[in-house]
Design a protein around this motif. Structure first.
Motif, PDB file in Angstrom:
ATOM      1  N   ASN A   1       0.813  -1.226   0.000  1.00  0.00           N
ATOM      2  CA  ASN A   1       0.000   0.000   0.000  1.00  0.00           C
ATOM      3  C   ASN A   1       0.843   1.270   0.000  1.00  0.00           C
ATOM      4  OD1 ASN A   1       0.789  -0.620   2.686  1.00  0.00           O
ATOM      5  ND2 ASN A   1      -0.837   0.685   3.506  1.00  0.00           N
TER       6      ASN A   1
ATOM      7  N   GLN B   1      -5.050   0.939   0.957  1.00  0.00           N
ATOM      8  CA  GLN B   1      -5.319  -0.210   1.815  1.00  0.00           C
ATOM      9  C   GLN B   1      -4.236  -1.281   1.632  1.00  0.00           C
ATOM     10  OE1 GLN B   1      -8.024  -0.151   4.030  1.00  0.00           O
ATOM     11  NE2 GLN B   1      -7.854   1.956   3.284  1.00  0.00           N
TER      12      GLN B   1
ATOM     13  N   SER C   1      -2.603  -4.992   1.329  1.00  0.00           N
ATOM     14  CA  SER C   1      -3.060  -6.306   0.876  1.00  0.00           C
ATOM     15  C   SER C   1      -2.747  -7.335   1.951  1.00  0.00           C
ATOM     16  CB  SER C   1      -2.374  -6.701  -0.430  1.00  0.00           C
ATOM     17  OG  SER C   1      -2.686  -5.781  -1.443  1.00  0.00           O
TER      18      SER C   1
ATOM     19  N   THR D   1      -7.150  -7.274  -1.345  1.00  0.00           N
ATOM     20  CA  THR D   1      -7.065  -5.850  -1.035  1.00  0.00           C
ATOM     21  C   THR D   1      -8.476  -5.341  -0.838  1.00  0.00           C
ATOM     22  OG1 THR D   1      -5.111  -5.648  -2.467  1.00  0.00           O
ATOM     23  CG2 THR D   1      -6.199  -3.609  -1.788  1.00  0.00           C
TER      24      THR D   1
ATOM     25  N   ALA E   1     -11.614  -2.665   0.008  1.00  0.00           N
ATOM     26  CA  ALA E   1     -11.981  -1.325  -0.446  1.00  0.00           C
ATOM     27  C   ALA E   1     -11.670  -0.287   0.622  1.00  0.00           C
ATOM     28  CB  ALA E   1     -13.462  -1.289  -0.785  1.00  0.00           C
ATOM     29  N   ASN E   2     -11.463   0.929   0.170  1.00  0.00           N
ATOM     30  CA  ASN E   2     -11.335   2.058   1.076  1.00  0.00           C
ATOM     31  C   ASN E   2     -12.605   2.131   1.928  1.00  0.00           C
ATOM     32  OD1 ASN E   2     -11.464   4.676   2.217  1.00  0.00           O
ATOM     33  ND2 ASN E   2     -10.192   5.515   0.588  1.00  0.00           N
TER      34      ASN E   2
ATOM     35  N   ASP F   1     -16.489   2.249   0.432  1.00  0.00           N
ATOM     36  CA  ASP F   1     -16.756   0.825   0.249  1.00  0.00           C
ATOM     37  C   ASP F   1     -18.157   0.561  -0.307  1.00  0.00           C
ATOM     38  OD1 ASP F   1     -16.723  -1.915   0.313  1.00  0.00           O
ATOM     39  OD2 ASP F   1     -16.299  -2.075   2.462  1.00  0.00           O
TER      40      ASP F   1
ATOM     41  N   THR G   1      -5.170  -1.977  -8.978  1.00  0.00           N
ATOM     42  CA  THR G   1      -5.781  -2.508  -7.751  1.00  0.00           C
ATOM     43  C   THR G   1      -6.155  -1.382  -6.806  1.00  0.00           C
ATOM     44  OG1 THR G   1      -4.617  -4.620  -7.898  1.00  0.00           O
ATOM     45  CG2 THR G   1      -5.361  -3.932  -5.714  1.00  0.00           C
ATOM     46  N   HIS G   2      -5.252  -0.432  -6.600  1.00  0.00           N
ATOM     47  CA  HIS G   2      -5.517   0.608  -5.606  1.00  0.00           C
ATOM     48  C   HIS G   2      -6.467   1.677  -6.123  1.00  0.00           C
ATOM     49  CE1 HIS G   2      -3.202  -0.804  -2.270  1.00  0.00           C
ATOM     50  NE2 HIS G   2      -2.231  -1.142  -3.096  1.00  0.00           N
TER      51      HIS G   2
ATOM     52  N   SER H   1      -9.735  -0.006  -5.392  1.00  0.00           N
ATOM     53  CA  SER H   1      -9.945   0.029  -3.948  1.00  0.00           C
ATOM     54  C   SER H   1     -10.377   1.423  -3.493  1.00  0.00           C
ATOM     55  CB  SER H   1      -8.664  -0.391  -3.222  1.00  0.00           C
ATOM     56  OG  SER H   1      -8.770  -0.182  -1.829  1.00  0.00           O
TER      57      SER H   1
ATOM     58  N   TYR I   1     -14.083  -0.739  -4.381  1.00  0.00           N
ATOM     59  CA  TYR I   1     -14.126  -2.163  -4.708  1.00  0.00           C
ATOM     60  C   TYR I   1     -13.009  -2.923  -3.990  1.00  0.00           C
ATOM     61  CZ  TYR I   1     -17.126  -0.500  -8.479  1.00  0.00           C
ATOM     62  OH  TYR I   1     -18.122   0.107  -9.196  1.00  0.00           O
ATOM     63  N   SER I   2     -13.323  -4.126  -3.522  1.00  0.00           N
ATOM     64  CA  SER I   2     -12.309  -5.043  -2.984  1.00  0.00           C
ATOM     65  C   SER I   2     -11.856  -5.963  -4.106  1.00  0.00           C
ATOM     66  CB  SER I   2     -12.886  -5.856  -1.824  1.00  0.00           C
ATOM     67  OG  SER I   2     -13.253  -5.007  -0.752  1.00  0.00           O
TER      68      SER I   2
END
Length: 636
Positions: free
Chosen positions: A350, A381, A383, A401, A403-404, A408, A433-434, A437, A441-442
């Motif tokens: 992260n 976030q 992982s 990872t 979600a924020n 979320d 990914t981030h 997130s 989204y996760s």
């Protein structure tokens, strides 16, 4: 304020005045997917000067800095809008830099090469040249001498030859026979030096037999044949000659995991096992230039790159760095010849990374700058690693990872990687990914059977398992995640093989998924063998067959085009019209069959895109389409 920040602050300030206010998600996207401010950094042999390069609005920029005063100066900048990338920027000696400028819009073979001559006052002179070849080793301890591999004409074709030459020789393409380091080898693809800066190894490839041959240059300057392997199934990486005369190699020719062995190169026989990890393949090693022993080996553990040290002194040094920058990981990316000044990269799953100049004697670190300056206002976030024990006994490693928490949406995206053979996911920072997130989204990534890094048996277990064992591993990971976390919606999303997997997952498990995003996918397994003329070649047929399998009836039954009637959730298909791996015909056929069966399908075709993106603009356009699709079909 970091060096890079000082240089670009006024540019960013001016830009903030003239750029119109955009939607919040678009601002987040632009910031997360901005080009690297500092792609890498390196010290010269004396440790008095350093270099770093980065990008501002796709404009490549190269800087030098004084390690004592921390002052810096830009010494190269590409034209604004010119889509280029700097590669292989290294110090040849204390006052000379070599780098390549690669055109990202065309073939990666389209590049220019440069030398930059600098002085203590940070003045510089740039010299470009068009010699066909690459730098083997800068020979940093020898002024104005370096090893260079050049393509030279031999009778009717070009051959790659290794030379010890001066900078001027390279600029003027003067490659004399007397400067050739060793006798000619046929069909060499690559030369490289050992950690003692000696030309030691070469690699040739037999295209018809699909075999790679490794060569050792002995002390008499003669090439000795080492191993000939099928690199799709085996690994063999020479490291260097040990004090006892044996060759240290990383290989799995006699073991499941890639391990460190002594190799008797005169007898071509694998000898003593030096080190093997119980769970992971070794991927790197470094030799001590003084005692000729191996200092460390590297591998991915729980998705993070780690090293096992054979020297307690080195282990203690690394432990000090880890404690100083905990919980992030500390990596030495460059050192001076005295090994008392280092460039550090501090990063984690992260943390996209920050570069520091570290003085080992004073144990003080100076911030050079963030790898991505635009990431500094985000809290990403971390992982987490998941270990899944499959019913048949094999282990699968996955990374989640979340979600924020502030955004979320309670949506899990199951994101299979491509390949599927010989590719893997890690916990290295991923902008995609981030970004997902950050907007709620996760993301779940799974190193299913076929993935690299977990041994030969694990990799081979994925062969011919399209839509079978691979997806069993993904579903086992999904089951574990849903036991631990609550999600309102779940979608599959992947590219290349991941595109196939995203489609087959919703076909086989309709109650587990609410939508699918299948990118650059293979949807007709039999078409994969004949959709382009070059795939008709016998060796290409073998390569594809050893990944997909050769059972045409099975291909027929596991191809999404033939199972379109079983899709029960909205699906988005994206494809590049110039793709020659998974041609757009796969997507068009699948789309046709989905529409024929009245399914909810959307498609997005990208005219100037191949198998994946070569520039930021088309990537962001596709991400916009994906984000809009998710918002629309999931009603959030």
């Amino acid at each position: 304020m970091s060096l890079f920040k000082k240089l670009i602050f006024m540019v960013l300030l001016a830009a903030s005045v003239i750029v119109p206010v955009q939607a919040e998600t678009n601002q987040v996207q632009q910031q997360i997917f901005a080009s690297a401010s500092i792609a890498t950094a390196a010290l010269n042999p004396a440790g008095t000067l350093g270099l770093f390069y980065g990008y501002e609005k796709s404009k490549a920029q190269l800087f030098i800095f004084d390690s004592q005063t921390q002052t810096s100066k830009q010494i190269f900048s590409s034209k604004l809008g010119q889509k280029t990338r700097i590669q292989d920027a290294v110090w040849v000696d204390d006052k000379t830099i070599y780098f390549r400028l690669v055109d990202t819009c065309k073939s990666c073979n389209q590049f220019k090469q440069f030398f930059v001559f600098v002085d203590e006052r940070l003045n510089s002179q740039l010299e470009s040249f068009n010699t066909r070849g690459y730098l083997i080793n800068p020979l940093r301890d020898k002024a104005n001498q370096l090893m260079y591999a050049a393509w030279v004409r031999q009778n009717t074709k070009y051959q790659l030859e290794a030379y010890k030459v001066t900078v001027e020789d390279i600029i003027k393409s003067r490659f004399k026979r007397d400067n050739r380091i060793a006798d000619h080898l046929t069909d060499v693809r690559r030369y490289w030096a050992d950690d003692n800066n000696q030309l030691r190894f070469a690699q040739s490839h037999d295209k018809e037999e699909l075999l790679t041959t490794y060569w050792l240059l002995d002390e008499d300057n003669d090439w000795q044949k080492l191993e000939q392997i099928d690199s799709r199934f085996y690994e063999f990486t020479p490291i260097g000659l040990l004090a006892n005369g044996a060759l240290a190699v990383l290989t799995n020719i006699k073991s499941d995991k890639v391990a460190l062995y002594e190799y008797n190169w005169q007898e071509r026989d694998l000898g003593k096992l030096i080190y093997q990890h119980a769970d992971y393949d070794l991927i790197s090693a470094e030799q001590n230039t003084k005692n000729k022993q191996i200092d460390w080996v590297g591998y991915y553990q729980n998705g993070e790159y780690v090293k096992h040290y054979f020297s307690q002194q080195l282990a203690d040094k690394q432990a000090l760095l880890e404690r100083s920058f905990a919980p992030d990981n500390a990596y030495i990316v460059s050192s001076n010849n005295a090994d008392d000044k280092h460039v550090l990269l501090i990063t984690s799953s992260n943390n996209s990374g920050k570069y520091y100049l570290y003085n080992q004697t004073s144990q003080r670190a100076f911030l050079l700058g963030a790898k991505y300056e635009t990431h500094q206002n985000f809290e990403f976030q971390p992982s987490q690693t998941l270990q899944i024990k499959h019913p048949d006994g094999h282990q699968v490693e996955a990374y989640l990872t979340l979600a924020n928490p502030q955004t979320d949406k309670k949506v899990l995206l199951v994101n299979p990687h491509g390949g599927p053979i010989g590719i893997r996911d890690t916990q290295h920072f991923s902008r995609t990914t981030h970004y997902l997130s950050q907007i709620g989204y996760s993301i779940l990534k799974v190193n299913f059977r076929g993935s690299e890094g977990f041994g030969r048996a694990h990799k081979n277990a994925g062969r011919g398992q399209f839509g079978i064992a691979i997806e069993e591993d993904i579903m086992a990971a999904l089951k574990l995640v849903k036991q631990q976390y609550q999600f309102n919606k779940t979608c599959s999303m992947g590219g290349s093989y991941g595109g196939y997997s995203a489609a087959i997952l919703v076909i086989d498990h309709p109650t587990e998924f609410d939508c699918a995003i299948a990118r650059f996918g293979v949807f007709d397994l039999n078409l994969l063998l004949n959709d382009i003329n070059f795939k008709q070649e016998e060796n290409i047929q073998r390569i594809i067959g050893e990944v997909v399998g050769t059972d045409k009836a099975l291909h027929q039954s596991r191809s999404p085009v033939n199972l379109a009637n079983k899709v029960s959730v909205p699906i988005l298909l994206t494809a590049g019209l110039k793709d020659q791996r998974a041609t757009a015909e796969h997507t068009k056929r699948f789309e046709y069959m989905l529409k024929k069966h009245g399914k909810a399908v959307e498609s997005y075709y990208m005219p100037d895109v191949w198998h994946g993106h070569r520039n930021r603009e088309t990537m962001l356009e596709e991400i916009d389409v994906i984000e809009a699709f998710l918002q629309r079909v999931l009603n959030h």
